[in-house]
Write a protein that holds these residues in place. Structure first.
Motif, short mmCIF file in Angstrom:
data_model
loop_
_atom_site.label_atom_id
_atom_site.label_comp_id
_atom_site.label_asym_id
_atom_site.label_seq_id
_atom_site.Cartn_x
_atom_site.Cartn_y
_atom_site.Cartn_z
N TYR A 14 8.06 46.55 -35.74
CA TYR A 14 7.78 45.19 -35.27
C TYR A 14 9.06 44.43 -34.92
CZ TYR A 14 2.80 45.60 -36.05
OH TYR A 14 1.48 45.99 -35.96
N ASP A 15 10.14 44.68 -35.64
CA ASP A 15 11.39 44.05 -35.27
C ASP A 15 11.83 44.46 -33.87
OD1 ASP A 15 11.75 42.57 -37.57
OD2 ASP A 15 13.10 44.02 -38.53
N THR A 16 11.51 45.70 -33.50
CA THR A 16 11.93 46.22 -32.20
C THR A 16 11.11 45.65 -31.05
OG1 THR A 16 12.66 48.29 -33.24
CG2 THR A 16 12.28 48.34 -30.86
N ILE A 17 9.81 45.45 -31.26
CA ILE A 17 8.92 45.05 -30.15
C ILE A 17 8.55 43.58 -30.18
CG2 ILE A 17 7.96 47.40 -30.13
CD1 ILE A 17 5.35 46.14 -31.30
N VAL A 18 9.21 42.79 -31.02
CA VAL A 18 8.74 41.44 -31.33
C VAL A 18 8.49 40.58 -30.09
CG1 VAL A 18 11.11 40.68 -31.79
CG2 VAL A 18 9.19 39.36 -32.68
N GLU A 19 9.41 40.52 -29.15
CA GLU A 19 9.24 39.64 -27.99
C GLU A 19 8.10 40.12 -27.10
OE1 GLU A 19 10.60 36.81 -27.63
OE2 GLU A 19 12.21 36.87 -29.12
N ASP A 20 8.02 41.43 -26.85
CA ASP A 20 6.95 41.97 -26.00
C ASP A 20 5.59 41.81 -26.68
OD1 ASP A 20 8.43 43.06 -23.70
OD2 ASP A 20 9.32 44.39 -25.18
N TYR A 21 5.55 42.04 -27.97
CA TYR A 21 4.30 41.90 -28.72
C TYR A 21 3.80 40.45 -28.63
CZ TYR A 21 1.12 41.78 -32.75
OH TYR A 21 0.03 41.62 -33.57
N ALA A 22 4.70 39.50 -28.84
CA ALA A 22 4.31 38.10 -28.82
C ALA A 22 3.79 37.69 -27.45
CB ALA A 22 5.50 37.23 -29.22
N ALA A 23 4.44 38.15 -26.40
CA ALA A 23 3.99 37.81 -25.05
C ALA A 23 2.62 38.41 -24.76
CB ALA A 23 5.02 38.29 -24.03
N VAL A 76 3.38 34.77 -43.82
CA VAL A 76 4.30 35.75 -44.41
C VAL A 76 4.23 37.01 -43.56
CG1 VAL A 76 4.86 37.14 -46.45
CG2 VAL A 76 3.90 34.84 -46.74
N ASP A 77 5.38 37.59 -43.25
CA ASP A 77 5.40 38.83 -42.47
C ASP A 77 6.53 39.71 -42.96
OD1 ASP A 77 3.91 39.63 -39.67
OD2 ASP A 77 5.81 40.66 -39.92
N LEU A 78 6.32 41.02 -42.87
CA LEU A 78 7.34 41.99 -43.27
C LEU A 78 8.52 41.99 -42.30
CD1 LEU A 78 8.02 44.33 -45.26
CD2 LEU A 78 6.82 45.86 -43.68
N SER A 79 8.25 41.69 -41.05
CA SER A 79 9.26 41.74 -40.00
C SER A 79 10.06 40.44 -39.94
CB SER A 79 8.59 41.99 -38.64
OG SER A 79 9.45 41.68 -37.57
N THR A 80 11.36 40.55 -40.11
CA THR A 80 12.21 39.36 -40.01
C THR A 80 12.20 38.81 -38.58
OG1 THR A 80 14.13 40.81 -39.68
CG2 THR A 80 13.72 40.01 -41.92
N GLY A 81 12.10 39.70 -37.60
CA GLY A 81 12.03 39.26 -36.22
C GLY A 81 10.78 38.44 -35.94
N MET A 82 9.65 38.88 -36.49
CA MET A 82 8.41 38.13 -36.31
C MET A 82 8.49 36.76 -37.00
SD MET A 82 6.05 39.57 -34.46
CE MET A 82 5.60 41.20 -33.79
N VAL A 83 9.09 36.71 -38.17
CA VAL A 83 9.23 35.44 -38.88
C VAL A 83 10.09 34.47 -38.07
CG1 VAL A 83 10.21 34.34 -40.94
CG2 VAL A 83 8.81 36.42 -41.16
N GLU A 84 11.19 34.97 -37.54
CA GLU A 84 12.07 34.12 -36.72
C GLU A 84 11.33 33.59 -35.49
OE1 GLU A 84 15.34 36.65 -35.93
OE2 GLU A 84 16.15 36.53 -37.97
#
Length: 219
Positions: A14-23, A76-84
């Protein structure tokens, strides 16, 4: 696979795909009226102002929706990228990094817990009893838990999503088995929704959601 392997693999994915996932999933609730209905019903069960944890919150779209329904909700999320990302897109809400198997929350402090396409699909099968015991621990007597997941017996393997060099298995589950595990953790299953897949929004399997309640103290 050890706990460390499972958590590290999921977090890295999830840290790797965070921006694409969110979009890709930003407007997911807008095209799923039944999902909105389930979340709205859950919010009414919890009650206005009830303290709720959205576990595996991702970019925070479900957190924000629950907030709009009057709940006092945090993610709460395991991914720091998702939290940010969730903090950036929802500046008025609280988000923190953590594992659903070891929550930094007191016993019995929550009126509600949501695990929306998160805990059940990412936790190894042999650790599901531990997961539900932890979710039951943080719920107050009378508190409600909502979980949602894809229905099936075989996992979905995603390899190189959005062109990134990562992969992950997504566990599909049978509602009756999840209900059994919730009951074994001391939670009373109060509602089950099973709906067919909707290819128009990219679904290929049926979808399920369960609402369970922690029993009130006797007397």
């Amino acid at each position: 696979m050890t706990d460390t392997d499972f958590l590290t693999t999921t977090q890295t994915f999830y840290d790797t795909i965070v921006e694409d996932y969110a979009a890709h999933f930003r407007d997911v609730l807008a095209v799923r009226p039944l999902d909105r209905a389930v979340l709205t019903g859950f919010a009414e069960l919890v009650g206005n102002g009830g303290q709720v944890a959205d576990l595996g919150c991702g970019p925070g779209q479900v957190t924000a929706f629950l907030d709009s329904l009057g709940l006092s909700v945090f993610g709460v999320d395991l991914s720091t990228g998702m939290v940010e990302l969730a903090r950036r897109e929802n500046p008025g809400l609280r988000f923190s990094q953590g594992s659903m198997l070891d929550l930094d929350l007191p016993d019995g402090g929550l009126a509600g817990v949501v695990a929306w396409y998160s805990a059940v699909i990412h936790t190894p099968t042999d650790r599901l009893p531990d997961l539900f015991a932890e979710l039951a621990r943080v719920l107050a007597p009378g508190g409600h838990l909502l979980t949602a997941f894809q229905v099936g017996d075989e996992p979905l393997h995603l390899d190189q999503p959005f062109g990134h060099q990562v992969s992950l298995d997504f566990h599909r589950r049978q509602p009756d088995r999840i209900a059994e595990l919730l009951e074994a953790a001391g939670l009373e299953v109060r509602a089950r929704l099973l709906r067919e897949s909707d290819p128009d929004v990219g679904e290929s399997t049926p979808q399920a959601s369960l609402i369970a309640r922690k029993p009130r103290a006797a007397g």
